[in-house]
Design a protein around this motif. Structure first.
Motif, PDB file in Angstrom:
ATOM      1  N   GLY A 151     -33.577 -49.391  22.729  1.00  0.00           N
ATOM      2  CA  GLY A 151     -33.009 -49.802  24.003  1.00  0.00           C
ATOM      3  C   GLY A 151     -32.290 -51.126  23.926  1.00  0.00           C
ATOM      4  N   ASP A 152     -32.780 -52.037  23.099  1.00  0.00           N
ATOM      5  CA  ASP A 152     -32.122 -53.331  22.924  1.00  0.00           C
ATOM      6  C   ASP A 152     -30.724 -53.156  22.329  1.00  0.00           C
ATOM      7  OD1 ASP A 152     -34.408 -54.665  23.848  1.00  0.00           O
ATOM      8  OD2 ASP A 152     -35.274 -54.697  21.830  1.00  0.00           O
ATOM      9  N   VAL A 153     -30.619 -52.233  21.373  1.00  0.00           N
ATOM     10  CA  VAL A 153     -29.325 -51.975  20.749  1.00  0.00           C
ATOM     11  C   VAL A 153     -28.384 -51.291  21.733  1.00  0.00           C
ATOM     12  CG1 VAL A 153     -28.133 -50.839  18.835  1.00  0.00           C
ATOM     13  CG2 VAL A 153     -30.403 -51.841  18.469  1.00  0.00           C
ATOM     14  N   VAL A 154     -28.891 -50.296  22.439  1.00  0.00           N
ATOM     15  CA  VAL A 154     -28.060 -49.568  23.403  1.00  0.00           C
ATOM     16  C   VAL A 154     -27.572 -50.496  24.511  1.00  0.00           C
ATOM     17  CG1 VAL A 154     -28.036 -47.713  25.116  1.00  0.00           C
ATOM     18  CG2 VAL A 154     -29.149 -47.351  22.911  1.00  0.00           C
ATOM     19  N   ALA A 155     -28.446 -51.394  24.966  1.00  0.00           N
ATOM     20  CA  ALA A 155     -28.082 -52.319  26.045  1.00  0.00           C
ATOM     21  C   ALA A 155     -27.195 -53.460  25.568  1.00  0.00           C
ATOM     22  CB  ALA A 155     -29.343 -52.879  26.694  1.00  0.00           C
ATOM     23  N   GLY A 156     -27.059 -53.626  24.258  1.00  0.00           N
ATOM     24  CA  GLY A 156     -26.207 -54.675  23.721  1.00  0.00           C
ATOM     25  C   GLY A 156     -26.882 -56.016  23.553  1.00  0.00           C
ATOM     26  N   SER A 157     -28.200 -56.061  23.739  1.00  0.00           N
ATOM     27  CA  SER A 157     -28.902 -57.327  23.557  1.00  0.00           C
ATOM     28  C   SER A 157     -29.320 -57.553  22.110  1.00  0.00           C
ATOM     29  CB  SER A 157     -30.137 -57.390  24.470  1.00  0.00           C
ATOM     30  OG  SER A 157     -31.012 -56.301  24.228  1.00  0.00           O
ATOM     31  N   ALA A 158     -29.161 -56.550  21.271  1.00  0.00           N
ATOM     32  CA  ALA A 158     -29.404 -56.683  19.830  1.00  0.00           C
ATOM     33  C   ALA A 158     -28.332 -55.901  19.089  1.00  0.00           C
ATOM     34  CB  ALA A 158     -30.792 -56.160  19.450  1.00  0.00           C
ATOM     35  N   VAL A 159     -27.912 -56.433  17.947  1.00  0.00           N
ATOM     36  CA  VAL A 159     -26.960 -55.733  17.095  1.00  0.00           C
ATOM     37  C   VAL A 159     -27.740 -54.734  16.252  1.00  0.00           C
ATOM     38  CG1 VAL A 159     -25.309 -55.981  15.209  1.00  0.00           C
ATOM     39  CG2 VAL A 159     -25.376 -57.671  17.054  1.00  0.00           C
ATOM     40  N   GLY A 160     -27.236 -53.525  16.151  1.00  0.00           N
ATOM     41  CA  GLY A 160     -27.892 -52.542  15.310  1.00  0.00           C
ATOM     42  C   GLY A 160     -27.428 -52.696  13.868  1.00  0.00           C
ATOM     43  N   ARG A 161     -26.302 -52.099  13.567  1.00  0.00           N
ATOM     44  CA  ARG A 161     -25.720 -52.174  12.230  1.00  0.00           C
ATOM     45  C   ARG A 161     -24.782 -53.378  12.174  1.00  0.00           C
ATOM     46  NH1 ARG A 161     -24.629 -48.935   8.041  1.00  0.00           N
ATOM     47  NH2 ARG A 161     -25.871 -47.291   9.011  1.00  0.00           N
ATOM     48  N   SER A 162     -25.023 -54.288  11.240  1.00  0.00           N
ATOM     49  CA  SER A 162     -24.168 -55.466  11.097  1.00  0.00           C
ATOM     50  C   SER A 162     -23.224 -55.350   9.907  1.00  0.00           C
ATOM     51  CB  SER A 162     -25.014 -56.734  10.958  1.00  0.00           C
ATOM     52  OG  SER A 162     -25.879 -56.643   9.840  1.00  0.00           O
ATOM     53  N   SER A 163     -23.418 -54.313   9.081  1.00  0.00           N
ATOM     54  CA  SER A 163     -22.587 -54.128   7.894  1.00  0.00           C
ATOM     55  C   SER A 163     -22.432 -52.636   7.616  1.00  0.00           C
ATOM     56  CB  SER A 163     -23.231 -54.806   6.683  1.00  0.00           C
ATOM     57  OG  SER A 163     -22.659 -54.347   5.472  1.00  0.00           O
ATOM     58  N   PRO A 164     -21.268 -52.220   7.092  1.00  0.00           N
ATOM     59  CA  PRO A 164     -21.100 -50.817   6.710  1.00  0.00           C
ATOM     60  C   PRO A 164     -22.088 -50.370   5.638  1.00  0.00           C
ATOM     61  CG  PRO A 164     -18.981 -51.938   6.780  1.00  0.00           C
ATOM     62  CD  PRO A 164     -20.037 -52.993   6.897  1.00  0.00           C
ATOM     63  N   ASP A 165     -22.656 -51.325   4.901  1.00  0.00           N
ATOM     64  CA  ASP A 165     -23.585 -50.991   3.823  1.00  0.00           C
ATOM     65  C   ASP A 165     -25.049 -50.956   4.272  1.00  0.00           C
ATOM     66  OD1 ASP A 165     -21.564 -50.712   1.958  1.00  0.00           O
ATOM     67  OD2 ASP A 165     -21.653 -52.808   1.339  1.00  0.00           O
TER      68      ASP A 165
END
Length: 335
Positions: free
Chosen positions: A275-289
């Motif tokens: 939910g944090d990622v979906v809401a934008g309060s946390a970054v999920g993937r920060s790199s393509p790797d």
């Protein structure tokens, strides 16, 4: 005169064709956004019985913007060696009952929607090859939902019984634009895959985490027991780890518990809730790797979101049977 609240009773047959996989995904994504903004939700509580063998499970969530709250209760095993699902939905403002839903038909679809939201939030945008490990109804729900959030060219499916995986591949080839092929091992499925979905009832890991290429996303939805795990410690150690609810990691997130007990991660390895990622309060993937993991053990977030979707559509379609509830104030006065 006693006042009553009217609710809708819905059977699995009535709900079966009310919503597409994409509609489930939209509703569940919105539910997780609300969770990321503070909507209350608790992980499952499970009671086990020895004789007859069975378990009783329930969990709860309130989704204020959806306008619904409720839980999911199911009994599995016991004398019938089967499962039955009940979903009560209440109005989030008034607390009045809206519906009592037979949750069996919706189960693979709402669970698949949660997995798809995880893929959408964490996987690279350009993925085209998906591995599916498992070939039952839950794998079907995962694939149908996940195919609505990414355009896959190819899907490889593995499960231990060849006729099951071959039948699954044949069915999904008819239903999806992607080429769906049955393969003879989990390693063959993962080779070249951009994303992996595990939908099994396995007690031990179903693939070798060393085989994951940089940039792969993994959604695991079959681990909801502290001593069961679909993912090995290597996968957990390598991954940006995102559970549906952080409270699960001490309770029934078997893969994370095993990795922590092995000493390869600690509690700080939990990156964020979905939910944090979906809401934008946390970054999920920060790199393509990045290798990312969504650990989907099941919550009432997807269940209440899906239940409200079905309730609204049933009302529009004139489906269901009206049932009455007496408010406690009136019932108590009658004693």
């Amino acid at each position: 005169m006693t006042s009553h609240s009217s609710a809708l009773s819905l059977t699995s047959e009535e709900t079966r064709d009310l919503a597409t996989p994409a509609a489930y995904v939209d509703a569940v994504r919105e539910g997780y956004r609300q969770r990321g903004e503070g909507a209350p939700a608790e992980p499952r509580t499970t009671l086990f019985n020895d004789d007859p063998t069975g378990m009783l499970t329930g969990y709860l969530a309130i989704l204020p913007d959806t306008g619904a709250m409720g839980g999911y209760t199911y009994a599995a095993g016991f004398g019938q060696r089967d499962a039955h699902f009940a979903l009560p939905i209440f109005d989030a403002d008034s607390g009045e009952p809206l519906a009592v839903i037979d949750g069996a038909a919706m189960n693979p679809l709402k669970t698949g929607a949660a997995g798809a939201v995880g893929v959408d939030a964490l996987a690279r945008r350009d993925i085209s090859d998906l591995a599916v490990i498992g070939s039952g109804s839950q794998a079907r729900g995962q694939l149908l939902a996940t195919a609505t959030v990414r355009d896959f060219d190819r899907v490889e499916v593995y499960s231990p019984t060849s006729k099951h995986r071959e039948a699954f591949a044949a069915e999904m080839n008819e239903r999806l634009d992607a080429t769906v092929a049955a393969v003879a091992s989990s390693a063959a499925a993962i080779e070249g895959a951009d994303a992996v979905v595990t939908a099994t009832d396995a007690s031990e890991p179903v693939f070798d985490g060393d085989l994951l290429e940089p940039g792969t996303h993994v959604t695991a939805m079959g681990s909801y027991h502290p001593e069961k795990r679909e993912l090995d410690t290597t996968t957990i150690e390598r991954a940006v780890y995102v559970p549906d609810l952080e409270a699960r990691i001490d309770q029934d997130a078997g893969a994370f518990i095993a990795a922590r007990e092995a000493g390869v991660v600690d509690d700080d390895h939990v990156h964020a809730e979905l939910g944090d990622v979906v809401a934008g309060s946390a970054v999920g993937r920060s790199s393509p790797d990045d290798i990312t993991v969504f650990d989907s053990g099941g919550t009432a977030i997807e269940t209440v979101a899906a239940g409200k979707l079905l309730y609204d559509r049933a009302r529009e379609a004139g489906l269901g049977t009206e049932i009455e509830f007496t408010p406690a104030s009136a019932a108590f006065q009658a004693l």
